[in-house]
Motif scaffolding. Structure first.
Motif, PDB file in Angstrom:
ATOM      1  N   MET A 143       0.820  -1.208   0.000  1.00 38.53           N
ATOM      2  CA  MET A 143       0.000   0.000   0.000  1.00 38.53           C
ATOM      3  C   MET A 143       0.858   1.264   0.000  1.00 38.53           C
ATOM      4  N   LEU A 144       2.032   1.195   0.581  1.00 35.18           N
ATOM      5  CA  LEU A 144       2.922   2.356   0.505  1.00 35.18           C
ATOM      6  C   LEU A 144       3.370   2.583  -0.940  1.00 35.18           C
ATOM      7  N   TYR A 145       3.620   1.493  -1.664  1.00 36.38           N
ATOM      8  CA  TYR A 145       3.990   1.681  -3.068  1.00 36.38           C
ATOM      9  C   TYR A 145       2.794   2.202  -3.862  1.00 36.38           C
ATOM     10  N   GLU A 146       1.603   1.699  -3.553  1.00 34.88           N
ATOM     11  CA  GLU A 146       0.402   2.211  -4.224  1.00 34.88           C
ATOM     12  C   GLU A 146       0.245   3.704  -3.980  1.00 34.88           C
ATOM     13  N   GLN A 147       0.585   4.126  -2.760  1.00 36.95           N
ATOM     14  CA  GLN A 147       0.488   5.554  -2.447  1.00 36.95           C
ATOM     15  C   GLN A 147       1.423   6.359  -3.354  1.00 36.95           C
ATOM     16  N   VAL A 148       2.636   5.877  -3.501  1.00 39.97           N
ATOM     17  CA  VAL A 148       3.587   6.580  -4.372  1.00 39.97           C
ATOM     18  C   VAL A 148       3.106   6.541  -5.823  1.00 39.97           C
ATOM     19  N   ASP A 149       2.527   5.434  -6.231  1.00 46.72           N
ATOM     20  CA  ASP A 149       1.997   5.348  -7.587  1.00 46.72           C
ATOM     21  C   ASP A 149       0.872   6.369  -7.788  1.00 46.72           C
ATOM     22  N   MET A 150       0.086   6.570  -6.750  1.00 42.18           N
ATOM     23  CA  MET A 150      -0.960   7.595  -6.818  1.00 42.18           C
ATOM     24  C   MET A 150      -0.328   8.984  -6.951  1.00 42.18           C
ATOM     25  N   PHE A 151       0.752   9.231  -6.222  1.00 43.99           N
ATOM     26  CA  PHE A 151       1.459  10.517  -6.363  1.00 43.99           C
ATOM     27  C   PHE A 151       1.974  10.695  -7.793  1.00 43.99           C
ATOM     28  N   ARG A 152       2.436   9.588  -8.352  1.00 43.42           N
ATOM     29  CA  ARG A 152       2.974   9.613  -9.717  1.00 43.42           C
ATOM     30  C   ARG A 152       1.867   9.978 -10.709  1.00 43.42           C
ATOM     31  N   LYS A 153       0.691   9.375 -10.510  1.00 39.93           N
ATOM     32  CA  LYS A 153      -0.413   9.587 -11.468  1.00 39.93           C
ATOM     33  C   LYS A 153      -1.075  10.948 -11.279  1.00 39.93           C
ATOM     34  N   LEU A 154      -1.229  11.394 -10.049  1.00 44.13           N
ATOM     35  CA  LEU A 154      -1.992  12.615  -9.780  1.00 44.13           C
ATOM     36  C   LEU A 154      -1.119  13.795  -9.385  1.00 44.13           C
ATOM     37  N   GLY A 155       0.158  13.555  -9.216  1.00 45.40           N
ATOM     38  CA  GLY A 155       1.030  14.557  -8.610  1.00 45.40           C
ATOM     39  C   GLY A 155       1.171  15.850  -9.375  1.00 45.40           C
TER      40      GLY A 155
END
Lengths: 337, 455
Positions: free
Chosen positions: B108-120
């Motif tokens: 889930m921590l990696y998913e969080q970073v992936d979300m930052f990548r997509k929406l950042g």
């Protein structure tokens, strides 16, 4: 889809055991059956990145039986010396009961007897005939010829059972008889060879001298392993889709398995000591509806405990049972075919 | 004012992790403004494919433990062709800091970073909304323990203090009211967090309407039957939010220090925030296209973070283009320098700027960069050496060679440093005698300078 081939789920074997030895699995990667019906399981283990010296021996081959009695283990831990592994991938028995194991880092095939004693090994890194680069799948035919998937040379090599080079076929590409980082291999009783052509998303069939026979495709996403039953049906570990697919020789899809794991004997024994945790599990929804952003095969399996997660290998035992080895869930699901 | 090549090198250093000479050649042909648009609008970004990484590293595929998951991100950092996508993820990872010690769930921590990548680079409202639903953050800041009949203020407080407006721009009552609005924002299977028997099961957000406070709230002067969505709507339209986000972006992408010109640039970024409807991409466009950003005072104005130093150096040496067990070494190197991915020291993230540097971390930085840049076996260093040789005339001085090497890796050496380095170069350059070794040695020297630590 309507399932044209029904498989009966039988049981789950395994429990996560990382970093220590003994009962359980640590990223199991392949399975083989000895003539006395013992089950051998490669534990690839996550030592390479989390390497701690005390964990080194957890890269091992575990030995058990279908009744889930843990019988022992062997392997001399992480390294490149006799009997050691770094990144073990696959294994198979020959007719004499010798077990051949590939290691894609050490570029070796290592041979043990069925008691787990180191016998010998072979393998020289390179791309010349008989040299190997990243050996992956291995399969031994009824005449004890050894077929090794030479992953990074994109070819198959055939050896005698003492490691003498016989022939090879294949090159990088996506045409007939070409490969892109192949992984699993299976030699059937008729002498035909099936290869999981991993990055080409297909299975290829050859004669035992490497003549192309057929291609099987079915929306595979990086298939890692293939096995063929006595009736000629193909069972394919669709690694990137986290499923197992069953095809007939005409290439028709007969069934797709998602996985339906239940508690193994070892898991039940663990929960017997921790009833509170068992209660929490009973209340949990193990097959939940997921938000849309998790609608990928990887995430579905990461979030759905009974589903296959990282199905790397499929094998069939002498009782016509299909074993699906899940590297990321540290277990094996068994079906009757 | 910098020339085009130096200006684009400056942009790529600040918005990414530097650029090789070959990359710079392409960027210079496109022109500065087009490069800004390209990096702000990455399409089909490419890096070492996940399937190839997962096949080799089963531990990365499982993402059970911090080091393999950090290694997964490291592969992406060193091989991506869209560096701003990673840089902005790193920015939000430091600002919305979640760590393994508190979350214990690497998937889930990696998913969080992936979300930052997509929406950042997108809309700040969307980002805050997804962050509010993010299960790693829910665990990190206890919103899973925020109930209709017993609120937990941790998420509500940090949302306002650390993530959007900054202290002094809201009241304690606002914290309580925000917290009430986020009651019932939890995750499915909350009580089932197994490690045994079959490894971790990943998490997903769930809204529990039985545990949500549906009563009227008053937040930042507005009253209504607010849910978390409306709380975020109110937060993003505050001037304090625009100032907070613009200032943090300025400090991360431009300069550690803010002078009066810097404040003017921040004001323009705030204006872009509002006129674009809270688009981070527009805020950064305002910065990157400003005369202030292009001025000499904004070059070499930041201390590289350990990740910037490690990744920037390795992208030059091009040594990690396929899976290798040595990827762990890169994660470790950044740790030795004071920054471990997925393990910021607290919810406040890392203390940046000169605080990255102490006597211990400086030695680690110098040793790593110098060793990597002088290793003639590394493919990127080989290419660099060949290009330097090719671009130099037959008869050259030590100073010519030093200048060419520093230009190639975009390092602006002071005269004092140059003099020191020239004293350390043993022989006059001779293109016919161990010239590659000499270039490698000089590249290593440059990577060991104070200037190399700056961006």
């Amino acid at each position: 889809m309507t399932s044209l081939k029904k498989l009966e789920y039988l049981k789950t074997i395994g429990i996560v055991n990382i970093g220590t030895n003994g009962l359980g699995f640590s990223n199991p990667y392949d399975i083989a059956f000895s003539s006395d019906n013992r089950i051998f399981v490669i534990n690839r283990h996550d030592a390479p990145i989390n390497f701690k010296p005390e964990d080194a021996s957890a890269i091992r081959v575990g030995v058990l039986n279908y009744e889930e009695e843990y019988l022992g283990e062997f392997g001399n831990g992480f390294g490149e010396n006799d009997g050691q592994f770094r990144l073990p991938v696959a294994m198979d028995f020959d007719s004499k009961g010798k077990l051949y194991i590939t290691d894609e880092f050490n570029n070796k095939v290592t041979v043990f007897n069925s008691s787990g004693d180191f016998l010998f090994s072979w393998g020289d890194y390179g791309d010349g005939l008989g040299e190997i680069d990243g050996p992956a799948g291995i399969s031994i035919d009824h005449e004890d010829n050894v077929y090794v998937v030479d992953q990074n040379n994109h070819r198959i090599q055939k050896f005698t059972n003492d490691g003498q080079f016989i022939l090879s076929w294949g090159a990088f590409g996506c045409g007939k008889g070409e490969f892109n980082m192949p992984w699993g291999i299976f030699a059937d009783l008729q002498g035909d060879i099936y290869v999981a052509d991993w990055r080409n998303n297909r299975i290829q069939e050859f004669t035992n001298t490497g003549e192309f026979k057929a291609i099987y495709e079915n929306d595979f996403n990086r298939p890692s392993s293939v096995v063929v039953d006595e009736s000629g049906l193909l069972y394919i570990a669709d690694w990137g889709n986290h499923k197992v697919k069953i095809l007939n020789k005409s290439g028709n899809l007969l069934s797709v398995l998602d996985g339906q794991a239940t508690l193994s004997k070892w898991a039940k024994e663990w929960y017997d000591k921790l009833p509170d945790q068992l209660e929490a599990r009973k209340k949990a929804n193990l097959v939940p509806e997921l938000p849309s952003q998790f609608n990928t095969p990887y995430q579905k399996s990461a979030q759905t405990e009974p589903y296959f997660w990282g199905p790397v290998s499929v094998k069939i035992d002498s009782e016509n049972r299909l074993y699906v080895v899940e590297s990321l869930r540290h277990r094996i699901q068994v079906f009757s075919i | 004012m910098l020339n085009d090549r130096k200006l684009i090198m400056h942009l790529m250093g600040k918005s990414g992790f530097g650029a090789t000479p070959e990359e710079l050649d392409k960027y210079v042909l496109k022109g500065y403004d087009n490069v800004v648009e390209d990096i702000l609008n990455p399409v089909h970004s490419s890096s070492l494919p996940e399937d190839i990484i997962y096949r080799y590293h089963v531990d990365i595929a499982e993402s059970r433990l911090p080091t393999p998951t950090a290694a997964k991100w490291m592969y992406r950092l060193v091989t991506t062709d869209s560096p701003l996508e990673e840089k902005i993820a790193l920015f939000w990872h430091g600002l919305f800091a979640s760590n393994f010690a508190d979350v214990q769930q690497m998937t889930m921590l990696y998913e969080q970073v992936d979300m930052f990548r997509k929406l950042g680079l997108g809309n700040f409202r969307d980002l805050l909304l997804e962050l509010s639903k993010d299960t790693a953050m829910g665990q990190m800041l206890d919103n899973i323990d925020n109930h209709a009949d017993a609120i937990n203020e941790n998420w509500g407080r940090e949302l306002l203090e650390l993530f959007s407006m900054g202290i002094g721009n809201y009241t304690e009552d606002d914290v309580k009211e925000a917290s009430r609005a986020f009651t019932g924002w939890t995750r499915d299977n909350l009580e089932y967090t197994p490690f045994w028997p079959y490894g971790r099961v990943a998490w997903h957000h769930k809204f529990d309407d039985n545990d949500h406070d549906f009563n009227t709230k008053t937040f930042l002067g507005e009253t209504g039957n607010f849910d978390g969505d409306q709380i975020i709507d109110i937060i993003v339209k505050q001037k304090a939010t625009a100032e907070f986000i613009s200032t943090r972006l300025y400090q991360y992408f431009c300069s550690d220090q803010i002078d009066s010109d810097g404040q003017l640039a921040i004001n323009e970024m705030m204006e872009a925030y509002f006129t674009s409807g809270y688009e981070i991409r527009s805020v950064l466009r305002s910065l990157f296209k400003s005369d202030h950003f292009k001025s000499d005072k904004c070059t070499y104005s930041k201390v590289k973070s350990p990740i910037e130093l490690v990744v920037g150096t390795v992208r030059f040496s091009e040594a990690y283009s396929k899976p290798t067990l040595a990827i762990k070494d890169l994660v470790d190197q950044a740790t030795f320098m004071g920054q471990t991915l997925f393990q910021p020291p607290s919810v406040e993230g890392w203390h940046e700027g000169v605080e990255w540097i102490d006597s211990g971390t400086l030695i680690e930085r110098v040793n790593f960069a110098s060793s990597e840049m002088s290793d003639l076996n590394k493919p990127g260093v080989k290419k660099l050496v060949a290009r330097i040789k090719n671009e130099l005339p037959n008869s050259i001085s030590n100073e010519d060679l030093l200048n060419k090497c520093s230009e190639m890796i975009g390092c602006n050496l002071s005269n004092t440093t140059k003099e020191l380095l020239l004293d350390s170069i043993d022989n006059s350059p001779n293109k016919n005698h161990k010239f590659d070794d000499q270039i490698g040695q000089i590249l290593g020297f440059i990577a060991a300078t104070k200037e190399y630590q700056l961006i």
